[in-house]
Enzyme design. Sequence first.
Site, PDB file in Angstrom:
ATOM      1  N   HIS A  53       0.820  -1.215   0.000  1.00 54.63           N
ATOM      2  CA  HIS A  53       0.000   0.000   0.000  1.00 54.63           C
ATOM      3  C   HIS A  53       0.855   1.268   0.000  1.00 54.63           C
ATOM      4  O   HIS A  53       0.418   2.305  -0.491  1.00 54.63           O
ATOM      5  CB  HIS A  53      -0.921   0.019   1.224  1.00 54.63           C
ATOM      6  N   GLU A  63      -6.407 -12.400   1.000  1.00 56.58           N
ATOM      7  CA  GLU A  63      -7.397 -11.378   1.365  1.00 56.58           C
ATOM      8  C   GLU A  63      -8.223 -11.031   0.135  1.00 56.58           C
ATOM      9  O   GLU A  63      -7.695 -10.485  -0.829  1.00 56.58           O
ATOM     10  CB  GLU A  63      -6.684 -10.112   1.881  1.00 56.58           C
ATOM     11  N   HIS A  85      -7.935  -7.208  -1.253  1.00 54.65           N
ATOM     12  CA  HIS A  85      -6.648  -6.549  -1.526  1.00 54.65           C
ATOM     13  C   HIS A  85      -6.234  -6.732  -2.990  1.00 54.65           C
ATOM     14  O   HIS A  85      -6.154  -7.859  -3.479  1.00 54.65           O
ATOM     15  CB  HIS A  85      -5.594  -7.149  -0.584  1.00 54.65           C
TER      16      HIS A  85
HETATM   17 ZN    ZN Z   1      -4.462  -4.418   1.438  1.00 59.60          ZN
END
Ligand code: ZN
EC number: 3.4.13.22
Length: 519
Positions: free
Chosen positions: A388, A477, A480
């Site tokens: 990120h 995830e 994501h």
């Molecule tokens: Zn993430």
Amino acid sequence: MRLHALHRGSIHAVAPFAWLLMSLVVFSLAVEVRPALAASCTSKAPEQIVIALDVGHTATNVGATSARGIGEYAFNLKLAQRVRDELLGAGFRSTFLMVTELNGHSGLSQRTERANRMNADIFISIHHDGVRDKYLKPWLYEGEQRGFFDDSTGFSLHVSPRYPESLGLARIMADQLMAGGLHFTTTHEPNNPVGARVPYLDSTRGIYRRDNLVVLRHTNMPAVLLEAGVIVNRDEELLVSTPAYQAIIAAAVTEAVKKFCKPPDAPVAGTKLPSGFVYLADIDPTIRQDIRYAGLHNFVGRPVEGYLANECVLTERAARALSQVQAELAAKKLSLIVWDCYRPARAVREFLLWSRLPRDIRMKAEFFPNTNKAELFALGYLAARSAHSRGSTVDLGIVPADLSALAGYDSTASPKPCTGAKGQRFEDGTIDLGTGYDCLDPLARTGSPNVTAEARSNRTLLQQSMQGFGFKPYSREWWHFELADEPFPQQSFDFPIVARAPPPGANVKQEAAPAPPKL
Ligand SMILES: [Zn+2]
């Protein structure tokens, strides 16, 4: 006049801690996170910055009683006057001492109303600390029976998590106090029965989370309550009364105000983003945003460092790709909702520190009910460097396009495990994606066979939509995604996320130096 002549009542005549609890605490169902704005003082000259310096308690309801029988109010008044003089001397000419006469709840309301009415930029409440009455040990001082507790020592800072700026101010203040040679008390930890039993907002700096203190809850500005020292500690009572100790506190508070209002890399609203970065709202305002790390509803349970605004910041390339995904979903009457975008490297460092505190598991029941906190890194949910921070990675889900308002988060309600079925976990407005966001659990694996058929097909929809415009999914995830062709594949950024500039042409009010408020 000797200070202790001010109050010679027996320790049994007052119940300071019980009084403190009853009168400072107001119960309320929801704790709303105010939209984060950069602190108002950052754009002002020192003489324009209005500082409300609140003297804790009153002359007739004195708060805690010291080991030698002196009411806390006398300590608070002396120290607050000393702090005021230091602030005035440093050029903060709009510093006002607030002395309150009303007791009980109306007195507390009066404090916050005054501060709000004078448009204070900063609210600082000066207190001295005690312990719960039943932990006081008896001793005789000058022929009087008194109560003391020598095991508690040091300052503490108390802030409401509603305002990320309050925590920022408290952090700077704690650093200044420690630089002055002071240490913080651990008395108020949840597991320590003698104190307030409240969670830390920052356990490395003695900053505690207070959801229900009136003077922190109802003030419309960054607000910090400072417990300057422990006056039921027999040595510390003498220490806090010395000019040297008061000078350290006064200098630390003044330095903290200076640094808070003029940080070296002043993260003020409207600061230009680094080249190549944009606010998602400027590219596609139809994409819903709920930036979880800017508020309380995340796995650490507090606003995370570097998140000063509820805004998604991305590289322009990632934002434009996301806008194309959004256009495709709009045809299906669906919309993206983003939970995290660019993440400052300092936030990743905070996650690392948090992961090393095994006892801070307040958010476990919702976010990692089946996972041992110590394993979050090993299992790949957290990383020392996050994709990120490169600016082209995003966490997101899908909501119906006509979803009206997002449900508010009530941090005082009992937590619902993110692994619960739709309807049983937190209602985040999404179509069923099998778990809540940031659910650090095997159920969040994108290909998990253990979620409903509907959730599996919704995950596939999200994945295919994102892949169609150049994003790579992540097997652990479902939320994501990383842009494959990202502009900064090797770089990690650390600029804070601040509020957007008002749109051009908006009438920006020039603030004049305020007239002295009537107190
Ligand atoms: Zn993430």
